[in-house]
Write a protein that holds these residues in place. Structure first.
Motif, short mmCIF file in Angstrom:
data_model
loop_
_atom_site.label_atom_id
_atom_site.label_comp_id
_atom_site.label_asym_id
_atom_site.label_seq_id
_atom_site.Cartn_x
_atom_site.Cartn_y
_atom_site.Cartn_z
N ARG A 16 0.87 -1.19 0.00
CA ARG A 16 0.00 0.00 0.00
C ARG A 16 0.89 1.22 0.00
NH1 ARG A 16 -3.70 0.84 4.68
NH2 ARG A 16 -5.28 1.72 3.32
N ALA A 19 -0.38 8.00 -3.47
CA ALA A 19 -0.05 8.70 -4.71
C ALA A 19 0.17 10.18 -4.40
CB ALA A 19 -1.18 8.52 -5.72
N VAL A 35 2.36 3.54 -11.43
CA VAL A 35 1.53 2.42 -10.98
C VAL A 35 2.22 1.10 -11.34
CG1 VAL A 35 -0.70 1.25 -11.25
CG2 VAL A 35 -0.61 3.75 -11.15
N MET A 69 -5.96 7.04 -11.54
CA MET A 69 -5.52 7.15 -10.15
C MET A 69 -5.25 8.64 -9.95
SD MET A 69 -4.13 4.74 -7.94
CE MET A 69 -3.51 5.23 -6.34
N ASP A 73 -5.01 9.40 -3.59
CA ASP A 73 -5.54 8.03 -3.51
C ASP A 73 -4.47 7.11 -2.91
OD1 ASP A 73 -7.78 8.95 -4.83
OD2 ASP A 73 -7.28 8.00 -6.76
N LEU A 75 -2.81 3.59 -3.23
CA LEU A 75 -2.70 2.47 -4.17
C LEU A 75 -2.52 1.19 -3.37
CD1 LEU A 75 -2.37 1.57 -7.17
CD2 LEU A 75 0.10 1.84 -6.83
N ALA A 95 -4.13 -3.74 -9.21
CA ALA A 95 -3.91 -2.44 -8.58
C ALA A 95 -5.26 -1.79 -8.33
CB ALA A 95 -3.05 -1.56 -9.49
N ALA A 97 -7.37 1.50 -6.34
CA ALA A 97 -7.27 2.83 -5.75
C ALA A 97 -8.29 2.95 -4.62
CB ALA A 97 -7.53 3.91 -6.79
#
Ligand SMILES: CC(=O)SCCNC(=O)CCNC(=O)[C@H](O)C(C)(C)COP(=O)(O)OP(=O)(O)OC[C@H]1O[C@@H](n2cnc3c(N)ncnc32)[C@H](O)[C@@H]1OP(=O)(O)O
Length: 130
Positions: A16, A19, A35, A69, A73, A75, A95, A97
């Motif tokens: 985790r 962003a 990403v 994304m 957010d 990830l 992946a 968000a």
């Protein structure tokens, strides 16, 4: 309670991260390459655990980005070791968000990563039995 907008994630939550503005273009959209890099890191963690040693990324199968994304957010990268060959492992990677300051989770992209176990000299070596 977490709300998953695109079904449930497959695999284990492996990484985790947040962003940040440095990862985005002028419109606030996060770069796809960032990403992908996080997905690669997650695969490195999971495959090294499975191989009990050094690994390298051999291939990334087709990848498309279903949703953007945004800055802020979180990830969330999920990985699942779907196949173990002689020296290679295929990981299914998703992946997601977690939208800024909410409990809403949306799937951004997924792909298959092929990781290869290496010896100390960088040559492929067999993946041990689990
Ligand atoms: C350029 C970069 O920096 S990219 C970022 C990081 N990645 C790298 O540096 C990897 C660079 N590549 C390499 O070091 C080598 O090509 C390696 C280690 C991945 C493979 O080495 P090779 O000499 O081709 O080994 P070999 O042919 O025995 O293949 C090893 C395994 O990888 C699999 N493999 C190799 N290339 C691919 C591919 N493109 N797609 C799927 N599987 C692959 C093989 O099927 C084999 O699997 P198996 O043992 O389970 O049957």
């Amino acid at each position: 309670m977490t709300h998953y907008a695109d079904g449930q994630p497959t695999g284990e939550l492996t990484l985790r991260t947040l962003a940040m503005p440095a990862d985005a273009n002028a419109a606030g959209d996060i770069f796809g390459g960032w990403v992908m890099a996080q997905m690669d890191l997650a695969c490195g963690i999971r495959a090294a655990e499975r191989a009990k040693g050094r690994v390298v990324t051999a291939a990334v199968k087709e990848m498309s980005f279903a949703k953007p994304m945004k800055i802020g957010d979180t990830l969330c990268i999920y990985t699942h070791v779907s196949r173990v060959g002689r020296t290679s492992m295929t990981l299914k990677v998703e992946a997601w968000a977690q939208r800024y300051l909410t409990d809403r989770m949306e799937k951004v992209t997924d792909a298959d990563f092929v990781m290869v176990a290496l010896d100390g000299e960088g040559r492929p070596k067999p993946v041990p039995s689990a």
